[in-house]
Structures are given as structure tokens and as C-alpha cells.
Design a protein around this motif. Structure first.
Motif: not given
Length: 339
Positions: A192-195, A220
Motif C-alpha cells: 500500500t501507499r500511505r505517505s 514498512n
């Protein structure tokens, strides 16, 4: 090569990793750092007293026995192939290349030239993992069932042009195949991409090695605490390596096998047995890596990350990214598993 003299070492790339390589090469017994090269000079002042050469040609011309390559990954192929052609043993900083074709080219060049070629996977040289690998090879755990790793922490200040898979998970894929002495057969990954960056910053990988070992990796750079753990579970117990603190703990399986007649002598269960934490000599991993490469040139090549292993890791990394992208299970063909 006459061993009556010190080995002449050269270093190309004087950036973040290059300066640490320079420091260790200078301290290494039986080795003289005689030449350094970087088109951008020496930003960290790592090469005091040495002329900063412009390129790999100048490095080769200095008359070196071996080279350490710490230039950006996109230049690995050209620099490494030139060194192979010149007959120079070479340690390339990880990853060997980002492109599988390039990694294959580099590996083939060094193998065909009969040169020592290695990849700088520094995590392998953590005292806890070196000791863990020794104990597993000695049979302390019996048959290996599972290897699980956790590597998490805050976003690294060094701006990376890659996501966590290429930057961090690559270490776990390398050390797992090494600890168990078996390559990956398949991987299933979710990321996933959260930043807000283009690349993934969190990944979970479920894998299986060619020998049937189950693997699991949680990686992560979104965690407010730091953790680097490797847990290997086998028939006779588990070894837990904390590579942040260089601690290794053994948990014995307290359930002793009994001499029952055949039909009952199947699985007897597992129970908590004694646990012991080993006190380890805490040598700097990079120094151990350099010692191992020097030894591979002079006498003993058993503790290096070979280019073929580096190639397998590049393939596994690509398989992880493909799996995460397509939500699929990706099989590795094992073409490079033999060496």
C-alpha cells in the motif's frame, strides 16, 4: 596472485555508503586502499590523502586487485562489466541491479572470468544473523519449518527513489534464502501507499522456499518505533534474532521425542522449553562483510553474498512487486537456484 603483499583495493562511489566502505577498507588488515573514484568528488571527505579519480577506467589503471562499487544502482552494469573485463574481483553494493537482464549480465561476466563477485547485503553480517546461520547449519533447530521477519520504522531521511520492497524487503529476501540455504519458489504480496509517494511504503509478503520452508515478511517505514526481527522455527525449537540490538535467543521445544511404537510415534506436540540468550561479539557488520570479501579473494569464499544469490534476490524482488500489483501468486522458476 602473490599473497606476500597486501591486496590493492579500489573504491568507486563516495556517497552515503561509499564513505563507510572507505573507512572500512582503510582499517582492513592485509589490504591497502590505493585508489578512489567519483565523478562528483568527495562530499564527505572520506578519501583524505587520495587523489579523487574521475571514473572506472582511471581506477583500473591504478593497478588494483579488487574493487568496491558504491555508485548509484543505474550505473552498476557499466562499471561492473568494465571491472570484469579488466580481471578485477568486485564487491557491488546492493542491489546487484534493478533490471533482471542487467543482473544476469553482470553475474555471467564474473562467473565466466573466474573472478570473485559479491553483492553488499550488509544485514547478513549482523552478528545475530551470522550466529543464527551457524547454529542452524549445525542442526540446532533440526528441520526448518518457517522463517518470519519484521522490519519497520519511520520514513528514512535519505530520500529514496524506490519503495520499501527494493530498499528494505530486499534484505529480508536475501537473508531468508541464506539462513535456510534455499531459494524462493513463490511469493504472494500485498502493498500500500500511505505517505503520498509514488512507491509502496508498506508490504506484507507470504512466501515459500524451494525446500518447502514457509516465509513471511512484514516491512514498512510507517511505524513510530523501530523493529528488526528474524524468527526461524524448526523441529527442535526457534531462534529469534533481534538485529537492532544484535541479540540472539534460542527457545527449545520442551517436548522430547519418546520411544513409542511406530503408530504413536508421530507428532508429539510442542511445549515451552528453556530459553537462552547468547552473548555475541558485536563487530560492525560492514567490517565483517569486508573481511569476508577479502578472505574470498585470498582463501575462503564461503561467507560472501555471491552475484548469483544477488541475481536471485533481484528476481524475487521483481516477483514481489508483480504479485502486489496483480494480486497474484508469482512462482519463481529456480533457474538460478543451482549455484
Amino acid at each position: 596472485m602473490s599473497m606476500g603483499r597486501n591486496l590493492r583495493a579500489g573504491l568507486i562511489g563516495l556517497g552515503m555508503m561509499g564513505r563507510h566502505h572507505a573507512r572500512n577498507l582503510k582499517a582492513l588488515e592485509g589490504v591497502d586502499l590505493v585508489a578512489v573514484a567519483d565523478a562528483h568528488g568527495d562530499p564527505h571527505g572520506a578519501a583524505a590523502g587520495l587523489e579523487i579519480l574521475p571514473d572506472v577506467e582511471a581506477l583500473i589503471a591504478a593497478g588494483i586487485d579488487y574493487a568496491v562499487v558504491a555508485v548509484p544502482t543505474q550505473f552498476h552494469r557499466d562499471v561492473a562489466l568494465r571491472l570484469a573485463e579488466a580481471g578485477v574481483h568486485t564487491l557491488v553494493e546492493k542491489p546487484l541491479a534493478f533490471d533482471i537482464g542487467e543482473a544476469e549480465e553482470i553475474t555471467a561476466a564474473f562467473e565466466h572470468a573466474g573472478l570473485v563477485g559479491a553483492v553488499g547485503y550488509i544485514e547478513r553480517y549482523n552478528p545475530a544473523l551470522q550466529e543464527m546461520r551457524r547454529r542452524i547449519a549445525d542442526g540446532q533447530l533440526g528441520e526448518i519449518y518457517q522463517i518470519a521477519t519484521r522490519r519497520q520504522g519511520g520514513f528514512p531521511a535519505r530520500i529514496a527513489d524506490v519503495g520499501v520492497v527494493k530498499d528494505l524487503a530486499t534484505h529480508d529476501l536475501d537473508l531468508t534464502a541464506w539462513v535456510s540455504q534455499s531459494p524462493y519458489a513463490q511469493v504472494a504480496a500485498t502493498s500500500t501507499r500511505r505517505s503520498g509517494r509514488e512507491d509502496e511504503d508498506m508490504v506484507s509478503v507470504a512466501g515459500c522456499l524451494a525446500d518447502g520452508t514457509i516465509t513471511n515478511h512484514m516491512v514498512n517505514w510507517l511505524s513510530p518505533f523501530k523493529e528488526r526481527m528474524t524468527v526461524v522455527t524448526g523441529q527442535d525449537g526457534a531462534l529469534v534474532a533481534d538485529t537492532l540490538n544484535a541479540d540472539l535467543t534460542f527457545h527449545a521445544n520442551g517436548e522430547k521425542a519418546t520411544n513409542l511404537w511406530e503408530s504413536m510415534a508421530s507428532f508429539r506436540g510442542v511445549s515451552e522449553g528453556d530459553s537462552i540468550t547468547y552473548s555475541l561479539q558485536r563487530t560492525e557488520p560492514l567490517y565483517t562483510e569486508h573481511t569476508a570479501f577479502r578472505d574470498a579473494i585470498t582463501s575462503d569464499g564461503t561467507n560472501i553474498v555471491t552475484m548469483r544469490e544477488g541475481l536471485h534476490t533481484v528476481r524475487t524482488v521483481e516477483a514481489v512487486l508483480e504479485s502486489a500489483r496483480d494480486a497474484s501468486v508469482v512462482r519463481l522458476d529456480g533457474a538460478d537456484a543451482g549455484a
